[in-house]
Structures are given as C-alpha cells and as structure tokens.
Design an enzyme around this catalytic site. Sequence first.
Site, mmCIF file in Angstrom:
data_model
loop_
_atom_site.group_PDB
_atom_site.id
_atom_site.type_symbol
_atom_site.label_atom_id
_atom_site.label_comp_id
_atom_site.label_asym_id
_atom_site.label_seq_id
_atom_site.Cartn_x
_atom_site.Cartn_y
_atom_site.Cartn_z
ATOM 1 N N PHE A 144 0.812 -1.270 -0.161
ATOM 2 C CA PHE A 144 0.117 0.040 0.026
ATOM 3 C C PHE A 144 0.727 1.126 0.035
ATOM 4 C CE2 PHE A 144 -3.059 3.129 1.759
ATOM 5 C CZ PHE A 144 -4.139 3.010 0.688
ATOM 6 N N TYR A 146 -11.519 2.639 10.046
ATOM 7 C CA TYR A 146 -12.692 2.203 9.295
ATOM 8 C C TYR A 146 -12.727 0.833 8.357
ATOM 9 C CZ TYR A 146 -9.582 4.515 5.724
ATOM 10 O OH TYR A 146 -8.372 4.675 5.158
ATOM 11 N N LYS A 147 -11.891 0.125 8.563
ATOM 12 C CA LYS A 147 -11.903 -1.055 7.767
ATOM 13 C C LYS A 147 -12.669 -2.289 8.615
ATOM 14 C CE LYS A 147 -8.202 0.247 4.807
ATOM 15 N NZ LYS A 147 -6.706 0.218 4.584
ATOM 16 N N ASP A 158 2.208 -1.282 10.000
ATOM 17 C CA ASP A 158 0.986 -0.822 9.673
ATOM 18 C C ASP A 158 0.222 -1.846 9.301
ATOM 19 O OD1 ASP A 158 -1.332 -0.045 8.368
ATOM 20 O OD2 ASP A 158 -0.213 1.416 6.694
ATOM 21 N N ARG A 197 -10.535 -8.138 -5.675
ATOM 22 C CA ARG A 197 -9.953 -8.549 -4.216
ATOM 23 C C ARG A 197 -11.425 -8.441 -3.378
ATOM 24 N NH1 ARG A 197 -7.191 -3.890 -0.606
ATOM 25 N NH2 ARG A 197 -9.003 -2.906 -0.983
HETATM 26 C C1 LIG Z 1 -6.181 1.783 3.962
HETATM 27 C C2 LIG Z 1 -4.796 1.853 4.480
HETATM 28 C C3 LIG Z 1 -4.224 3.037 4.902
HETATM 29 C C4 LIG Z 1 -5.320 4.243 5.004
HETATM 30 O O1 LIG Z 1 -4.555 5.270 5.274
HETATM 31 P P1 LIG Z 1 -5.183 6.666 5.630
HETATM 32 O O2 LIG Z 1 -4.619 7.518 6.061
HETATM 33 O O3 LIG Z 1 -6.439 6.513 6.422
HETATM 34 O O4 LIG Z 1 -6.058 7.170 4.155
HETATM 35 C C5 LIG Z 1 -2.836 2.899 5.291
HETATM 36 N N1 LIG Z 1 -2.205 1.944 5.086
HETATM 37 C C6 LIG Z 1 -2.816 0.672 4.646
HETATM 38 C C7 LIG Z 1 -1.707 -0.459 4.641
HETATM 39 C C8 LIG Z 1 -3.938 0.588 4.235
HETATM 40 O O5 LIG Z 1 -4.510 -0.579 3.732
#
Ligand SMILES: *Cc1c(COP(=O)(O)O)cnc(C)c1O
Length: 405
Positions: free
Chosen positions: A132, A227-228, A202, A376
Amino acid sequence: MISVSFEHCQELDRLDPLTGCRDAFDLPPNQIYLDGNSLGPMTHRARAKVQQRLQEWQADLIAGWSHREWLDYPHRLGAQLAPLLGAKSHEVQVVDSTSLNLFKLACAAVLSARSRKSARTRNRIVTEQGNFPTVPYMLEGLGRLATEIQVDVVPRDKLCTAMTDETALLVLTHAHYLSGEVFDLVEMSSKAHAQGIQILWDLSHSTGVLPLNLTQANADFAVGCGYKYLNGGPGAPAFLYVREDLQATSSSVLSGWLGHREPFEFADTYVPGEGLDRFRCGTPPVLAYAALEGALEIFEELDLGDLRKKSLALSELLITLLGPALEKGALTLVSPRNRALRGGHVSFRHPHAQRIMAALAQDGVVGDYRPPHFLRFGLSPLYLRYVDIWAAAEKIRRHVDAVAA
Ligand SMILES: *Cc1c(COP(=O)(O)O)cnc(C)c1O
C-alpha cells in the site's frame, strides 16, 4: 466438481458461534458486501453513539468539552482497542489518520535513533515495494524535509539484505493490501532488532479480523485504520501504538497544542504531554470518534480466536468454490493457499478484472477492483454468512465465464 453444497453452508451458519453478530449491523438489502476491508458497514451502535453526541452538542455546546467524554476520546478508545492489538491499554491511542500517524511515528523513530549512541549514523529507512503506497509516499515526504534521510523501497525478498547498520527503521504493512499475505510479527520484529533497527507496523488490513500480538513481538511502533474491519465509519480516526518503554523518549514533530502537557495553560513554550498524549495534535473530531466508539463495542464481547477461525473458514470456502475456475486457469489465486499466511481478504487475478468487478456490483456482489487486474474480496466474519460466500462464488463464476464467452 464443487464438493460443497448450499445445504452444507446453511449447516455451517447454524453452528457458527458468531452468527448473532450480523444483527448488530445495518446492512443494505440485496447485497453481498465483500468490501468491509475497505469500508466496514454501519452498526446500530455506531448510529446511536453519533446521535448521542449530536444531542450533546445541541444541548451542551462549549460545556461539552469539559463534562462529556469528548476530550478523552484518543485515550479511551485506545484502551478499548489495545486487546485487539495484543498491547497494553496505555500503549495505544486513537488519533488522526493512518497516514499522519505513520509520519509522526517514523519521525519519532528517526529522532530517537539519532539520540542513541551507535558506531554508524542510522539515516536509512527500509520499506517494501508494491505494498500500500501511503507508506513509501509518507516516507518520501519525510526525506524531502530531512534530506539526510534515505528511503530504501525494496521488494519483499530483498528486505533482509537492505537492512544494514545504517538503517534506523523498518516499516512494514502486516497484511499485504493485494494478496493479504501476512508477515510474522514476531519473526520480522526480531530480525530488525537483531540489527539494532526499530520496526513500525502498518496494521490497517489486519486489525479486527485476526489476533495481533504486539507485546509478544516486542514491536516498537504501529499504526492502523479505524474504518476497515473495525467498522468505524468513512474516514474514522486511526490508531497508533508506541511500546511503553519508548514513550518517554519518543517525540512528535506535529507538536500541536493538544499534545502539550498542559494545553489549557496556553503557555508560550511547548512541553510534550504524558505518554502517548504528546502524539495528539489538534482538537478531536468528536462526531467521527462517536461512530468508532459505537462500532468498537461489538469487539468487547468477542473471542478473537473465533473471529480468525471463521475468517479463515470463509476464505477457504471461497477458494474451494472457485476451484474449478482456478484449475482451468480462468482465474488465478493471488492470496496464499497456506491459511497461516492468509489475512482477512482473498484476491484473484484476471485480465478483465475491472469488467468482472463492475458486473458483479450490478449483480449485488460488492468487492474491490485494484489495478491492473486484481479482484479483491474482503471476508469479514462479523456479518458474512457461509451462504453469502456460496451465493457470491456462484456469481463470480458466472461473470468470469461471461467475459470468456
Ligand atoms: C487503508 C490503508 C491506509 C489508509 O490510510 P489513511 O491515512 O486512512 O487514508 C494506510 N495503510 C494501509 C496499509 C492501508 O491498507
């Protein structure tokens, strides 16, 4: 040959210890939602909490800040989240976004490496290529600000060789955003530590779908998303973790007024707050916290082992049901077959992935298309039933066949 019948899936649902959790959600009708790893759905408790905070705002106005629980949100929700991370309650704070927290903690790690005596100057940060992108993006920004910092973005199989005695920090995403493949938290943390390197995880795609063990892994820093799988609502506040013994020497470069030890003294000079309070920056977005607060309540009653077991059973079921398409090469599995390495989502590759995902959405199955050709599917064990996976698999097979025709 598909060996799993619809009746068998119904039986699995009858035996499911998490079956009641589905009632906590307000799901739109006629949709199989396989996207809770991007945006978790609304719970009734999230809505109720937002309504409560709206009423407090209306009635209490400014007094809300002093006698309601508004100001204490980062600390309180952090403590609530800590068991999901295998961390102590004072090691987690819910604040800002994941991207901002990555930046704050990467800076803290670099600053603390500088203050430690070591033979070499540790000015390099290692991270993984093809995961990501907010991680490398934020690190690149840090490198523009502090030009002595070098960021090494390398493929997974080069991570270990990229770590040297010049490396200050390793930043890894625990569950890969495409494949869902998970790193071993303990193994990678100890590999980094063996070379005097700190680690920042992360956990965005892992939190709330599988048990985590930050304390056991002796992890230094971590961040993740609200939010996930935590279902905290669009753009929900994120979290950060700093191991307790590192807190006193960690500082925040985003040293906003609410991270001050005594913010309401309005002093001219900045003094960092106690523990993780220093990682607060500005005023907490109370309405956003409220949705997450309501959403987190469901986890208090859950066994994370049950959650993981069902999550793996759902992904196993989807892979089995799509077996014929995989065998004839119509679809390629991108996620690990080995369940121990699998996170909460399953991905497949198909040259017409975008068309297939759009057709699936029309047909009531919502997943994510990720370029250039990934399908996905997030399989949240909280509200998905085995029969949902059965029905989704049938539609996936049908739409894969349709693009081939
Ligand atoms: C969804 C996600 C993010 C999201 O970051 P935001 O700052 O909330 O937009 C960050 N890192 C990973 C690995 C993700 O999957």
